[in-house]
Design a protein around this motif. Structure first.
Motif, mmCIF file in Angstrom:
data_model
loop_
_atom_site.group_PDB
_atom_site.id
_atom_site.type_symbol
_atom_site.label_atom_id
_atom_site.label_comp_id
_atom_site.label_asym_id
_atom_site.label_seq_id
_atom_site.Cartn_x
_atom_site.Cartn_y
_atom_site.Cartn_z
ATOM 1 N N VAL A 293 -4.654 -2.469 0.985
ATOM 2 C CA VAL A 293 -4.201 -3.491 0.045
ATOM 3 C C VAL A 293 -4.274 -4.849 0.729
ATOM 4 O O VAL A 293 -3.801 -5.017 1.851
ATOM 5 C CB VAL A 293 -2.763 -3.219 -0.434
ATOM 6 N N HIS B 65 0.951 -7.342 -5.215
ATOM 7 C CA HIS B 65 1.228 -5.961 -5.617
ATOM 8 C C HIS B 65 2.586 -5.478 -5.122
ATOM 9 O O HIS B 65 2.989 -4.365 -5.409
ATOM 10 C CB HIS B 65 0.141 -5.024 -5.071
ATOM 11 N N ALA C 191 0.838 -1.201 0.000
ATOM 12 C CA ALA C 191 0.000 0.000 0.000
ATOM 13 C C ALA C 191 0.872 1.249 0.000
ATOM 14 O O ALA C 191 0.586 2.231 -0.700
ATOM 15 C CB ALA C 191 -0.928 -0.018 1.211
ATOM 16 N N GLN D 47 -7.094 -6.693 -3.949
ATOM 17 C CA GLN D 47 -6.962 -5.286 -3.544
ATOM 18 C C GLN D 47 -8.343 -4.710 -3.320
ATOM 19 O O GLN D 47 -9.259 -4.922 -4.094
ATOM 20 C CB GLN D 47 -6.233 -4.475 -4.620
#
Length: 310
Positions: free
Chosen positions: A286, A291, A277, A309
């Motif tokens: 998140v 990611h 995040a 997410q």
């Protein structure tokens, strides 16, 4: 109890002295038969040997019976002392507060009231020390120790089938606030964050200060339901009017408990998602370790992605 009955009966005659109760039992049950025999001898001096033998025999038997009665009465009279020993042992073994009778006015009654009061004071002090040890003094959230203990309990509960989502929070703009407006403003930001979280956390949920500007939130709910509540909270924080006019921006990572997931694995996954995040600009939630930028320490520690997410 029969013992308390004996104690209370004698308290009507000797209300202020336990020693007087003991002496009354001993004198009444052991010396009285001998005294009656001596008085009988003084009044009837011209007795035959057979009469003297019979009188002596009666006196001995009466004395022995009196001794037995005295022992039984003393056994029951000492019941409060046994009760006090039992409640002290029960408190230190089971933390059960005493309920000793407090109607006595002699030494034993004073001692029972003292034990009741003393153990209650000790128990209150222990609970206050536990509260201080488990509560963050600034924000009144759980402390690091309290969070660690509650997180373990939440994972145990989750292993029994209760859904659990762990969130790791980091305040994005605390350092700039501290640098520009002073630590008092930064402290107020942390306090506001915790106080606002209490408006939507439910029974069984909690927030704890893990250290500095990092917090943990445990929610017993499905990921979809928990994420909606957390995202709504983040939006409210960003729009919340504050005295200094500075919005609270928080990066949040979450991890869902799965069967067999231990405490540290759950924390590492949520912590890795929180770094994701931050890497995406902060101020967001998140729940997908995928990611994370490849090769970062957080990515290497996090393992495989599992969520989505928000």
């Amino acid at each position: 109890m029969a013992g308390l009955g004996v104690y209370r009966t004698l308290s009507r005659v000797f209300p202020h002295s336990f020693r007087a109760k003991l002496m009354a039992v001993v004198v009444g049950c052991t010396l009285l038969p001998i005294s009656v025999f001596v008085i009988w001898l003084l009044f009837y001096r011209h007795l035959s040997p057979a009469q003297l033998a019979m009188g002596a025999g009666v006196a001995v038997v009466a004395t022995l019976v009196g001794v037995l009665i005295a022992l039984v009465l003393l056994y029951h009279l000492l019941t409060p002392l046994r009760m006090m020993a039992d409640v002290v042992e029960a408190y230190f073994r089971e933390h059960r507060l005493p309920e000793l009778p407090e109607d006595g006015r002699d030494e034993m009654g004073l001692l029972m009231r003292g034990i009741n009061c003393g153990l209650r004071e000790i128990d209150g002090g222990i609970r206050e020390l536990e509260r201080v040890a488990l509560e963050d003094p600034l924000t009144r959230a759980l402390s690091r120790r309290g969070s660690d203990r509650e997180l373990g309990a939440c994972v145990e509960r989750a292993e029994q089938g209760h859904p659990l989502v762990l969130y790791v929070l980091d305040v994005d703009n605390l350092k700039p606030v501290n640098d520009e407006y002073g630590h008092a403003a930064g402290d107020r930001m942390l306090i506001d964050l915790v106080e606002h979280s209490r408006k939507w956390l439910r029974d069984g949920d909690w927030i704890g200060r893990w250290g500095g500007d990092e917090f943990l939130i445990c929610i017993h709910d499905t990921p979809a339901g928990a994420n909606r509540r957390v995202q709504s909270w983040l939006d409210e924080l960003a729009a919340m009017p504050r005295a200094d006019g500075i919005p609270i921006r928080v990066s949040v990572g979450c991890a869902q408990h799965r069967p067999g997931t231990d405490v540290m694995q759950l924390y590492r996954e949520a912590d890795a998602a929180m770094y994701a995040a931050k890497a995406q600009g902060g101020g967001q939630l998140v729940c997908d370790e995928g990611h994370l930028p490849p090769g970062t320490p957080a990515a290497r520690a996090s393992g495989q992605a599992w969520g989505c997410q928000a």
